[in-house]
Structures are given as C-alpha cells and as structure tokens.
Design an enzyme around this catalytic site. Structure first.
Site, PDB file in Angstrom:
ATOM      1  N   HIS A 264       0.824  -1.216   0.000  1.00 20.18           N
ATOM      2  CA  HIS A 264       0.000   0.000   0.000  1.00 20.18           C
ATOM      3  C   HIS A 264       0.858   1.267   0.000  1.00 20.18           C
ATOM      4  CE1 HIS A 264      -3.208  -2.767   1.987  1.00 20.18           C
ATOM      5  NE2 HIS A 264      -3.027  -3.031   0.710  1.00 20.18           N
TER       6      HIS A 264
ATOM      7  N   HIS B 266      -1.135 -10.768  -5.096  1.00 18.98           N
ATOM      8  CA  HIS B 266       0.288 -10.485  -4.894  1.00 18.98           C
ATOM      9  C   HIS B 266       1.198 -11.520  -5.552  1.00 18.98           C
ATOM     10  CE1 HIS B 266      -1.072  -7.397  -2.293  1.00 18.98           C
ATOM     11  NE2 HIS B 266      -1.516  -8.203  -1.357  1.00 18.98           N
TER      12      HIS B 266
ATOM     13  N   ASP C 213      -3.517  -2.670  -5.213  1.00 19.44           N
ATOM     14  CA  ASP C 213      -2.475  -3.683  -4.974  1.00 19.44           C
ATOM     15  C   ASP C 213      -1.637  -3.917  -6.227  1.00 19.44           C
ATOM     16  OD1 ASP C 213      -3.038  -4.159  -2.299  1.00 19.44           O
ATOM     17  OD2 ASP C 213      -4.331  -5.881  -2.695  1.00 19.44           O
TER      18      ASP C 213
ATOM     19  N   HIS D 176      -9.509  -1.624  -4.578  1.00 21.00           N
ATOM     20  CA  HIS D 176      -8.377  -1.998  -3.734  1.00 21.00           C
ATOM     21  C   HIS D 176      -7.462  -2.993  -4.441  1.00 21.00           C
ATOM     22  CE1 HIS D 176      -5.894  -2.313  -0.256  1.00 21.00           C
ATOM     23  NE2 HIS D 176      -5.796  -3.608  -0.560  1.00 21.00           N
TER      24      HIS D 176
HETATM   25 ZN   LIG Z   1      -3.941  -4.558  -0.442  1.00 19.56          ZN
END
Ligand SMILES: [Zn+2]
Length: 316
Positions: free
Chosen positions: A87, A274, A251, A247
C-alpha cells in the site's frame, strides 16, 4: 516524455522533508514507527529496518512471500523481512515518487486504515520535490503472461502511449463482492481520486481462520472491510460501491511498482493477487527482449549509475 503527461511528470521526484507516523502491523499486531526520508536523485526506493540497521531495495526480486501481503527480505540476510509493503508502494507510485528511504523499526509497514490514503497524506504533508533529472520508464516490448492453473492470470502488453493502463476483474461468487471489473490509467490525479482510499478486505471465515493460526493479529474493522456472505460487517459500510476492485487495482499498482521504475505497459488481469503480480515482473525481466528503458536520454551520470545498479543482479 511524449503523450498526455505534463512535463513535470517526466522528472524524478522525492520528498521535501522527512515525515512519519506510528501504527500497528496487520499481521504481527505490533506497533511500529514509520518515517519517509528524501533520497538522492537516482537512489530509487529503499526500505530500511532501523531496529536492525539493514537496507532492502524495493524491488520485485527481493520479494520472498506473497501469501497474505507482499513481503521483501534483505538479499544478504533473508531473515530480515518487511511485510505489507504494497500500500505504501502504491501511494509512492501514485504520487510519482522515484527516490525515497522508508524507515520502519519492525517487520511490517503499519496498516493504518487499510488503504493508501494515509500514506498519500504523509506525502502531501512532506511535499514533493521535483528534480531536473529525467524520469525513465520501463517499456514493455512484447506480451508476458503468468497464470495460476485455476483460471487466474496476469499479463503485460506493449502500450502505444507513454502510460500504465490496467484492466482487472475479480469474482467472489455468492458474496457482497461478486464480480467487479475496472479500467484505470495511472496518473497522480486518478490514483488519488479513484484508488487511494479503498481498503483491504477479507471474508469473515478467512479472518477467523487466520486469527486461529496467529495471523492477521492486528486486523480489525478499523483497517479492513470484512465480508460475511452478502453482508458488509463494517458499521460504516463501503467507501465506494466497488471498493473491492479498486483496492485490488491499488495492490496491482503497488506490486508492479517493484519493477524499479514506472512501467509503460498495459496490464490485464483476472483475479490476480500479490503472487501473480510478482511472478509477472519476474517473467518480464527474465526475458531481456521483453522490455527496455525509455526516456531520459540526457540522464545525468548519477541516474545512469543507479540504473546500472538496478540492472544487477536482477537483470543480468
Ligand atoms: Zn492490499
């Protein structure tokens, strides 16, 4: 820099002054102190564990764990880690910051409200210093794709414009999240208006399981949206009707900022998180014909030196 961006976006930036805050780690629950410091032109983004005196460059090839967040570790001391970097990386990419030192006195960046907005606030308070040095971009020359075997994928494609464009979709059937998709072009204004304040989220059953396993100890409704079936458990509800995809896009911006410079590319992803975001950068830089540096032909010597350093060992 050709195209749509004002000239100042083509110059390397750092902060005008140091700035910091204190907050809890999402996964450790530990209270940690964070300070951002201005850095020299060409220094790049550097994390520093002040409790251990170890530096970790903010680069994809130092990522060691992507299961709950993006975690990097020191190349010479793999036990020295910093978690939940995505973030703050997104906020720096969103604000167009190239050179900065991020000091933290523990193993995790504070989660704060679960979005990038508090980090953007810190950057705003410190002020942004624009250098005379040109900002280079990493130009994607041919498509790169990674997938997880369960239908999730992430791709980078060449972009005719000098920009980073993203298309992303997520699907959480039978929940309040459902299917959401978003197209986004990364500019400081668009990041601030559309992505910065969207919070991390989780499903209630996963949160319970994580707590039992001693994980997400700092997690609460103050720093994450929690979804139980069709219900949002946070009393204040959502900040945007599609806060979840916003969001996930945040990311993507944060994870891909670990390329070591701004990307000139089109990102296309489906349920990419991720792990795939990091694999995508590894696949890109594993193919020396898939990318090149562009812009900044008159870069000063120190920036050229920094670029050379960035290329080794990852790009060797
Ligand atoms: Zn995140």
């Amino acid at each position: 820099m050709d195209g749509f961006l004002p000239a100042e976006h083509g110059r390397r930036k750092t902060l005008k002054t140091p700035i910091g805050c204190v907050g809890d780690g999402l996964h450790t629950g530990r209270r940690m102190s964070l300070t951002l410091h201005p850095a020299a032109v060409g220094a790049g983004i550097q994390f520093r564990r002040t409790d251990l005196g170890v530096d970790i460059p903010a680069r994809f090839d130092f990522v060691t764990d992507t299961r709950l967040c993006t975690t990097i570790a020191a190349p010479a001391a793999p036990a020295v880690r910093i978690g939940t970097i995505e973030h703050i990386m997104a906020a720096l990419a969103g604000a167009g910051i190239d050179d900065v030192i991020i000091e933290v006195d523990g193993p995790e960046i504070p989660i704060l409200d679960g979005s990038a907005a508090p980090f953007l606030f810190l950057i705003d308070c410190a002020g942004v210093a624009t250098s005379a040095a040109p900002r280079q971009m990493i130009d994607v020359l041919r498509p790169v794709r990674v997938e997880d075997g369960r239908g999730a994928f992430a791709e980078l494609h060449p972009n005719a414009e000098a920009a980073f464009d993203c298309t992303l979709e997520i699907d959480y059937p039978n929940t309040a999240i459902g299917h959401q998709s978003l197209n986004f072009r990364l500019t400081p204004e668009a990041f601030r208006a559309n992505l910065a304040d969207s919070r991390t989220f989780g499903l209630a059953e996963d949160v319970a399981r994580l707590h039992e396993a001693g994980l997400a100890l700092g997690g609460s409704l103050d720093n994450a949206v929690v979804v139980d079936g069709m219900t949002i458990l946070n009393p204040g509800g959502l900040r945007h009707a599609d806060e979840f995809i916003r969001h996930k896009m945040l990311d993507v911006v944060g994870d891909l900022a670990l390329a070591g410079g701004p990307l000139r590319a089109r990102f296309i992803g489906s349920r990419s998180g991720h792990a795939l975001n990091n694999q995508l950068l590894r696949a890109l830089f594993a193919d020396k014909d898939a990318w090149r540096w562009v812009g900044g032909a008159s870069a000063p010597a120190d920036a050229a030196t920094a670029r050379a350093k960035q290329k080794a060992p990852a790009f060797a």
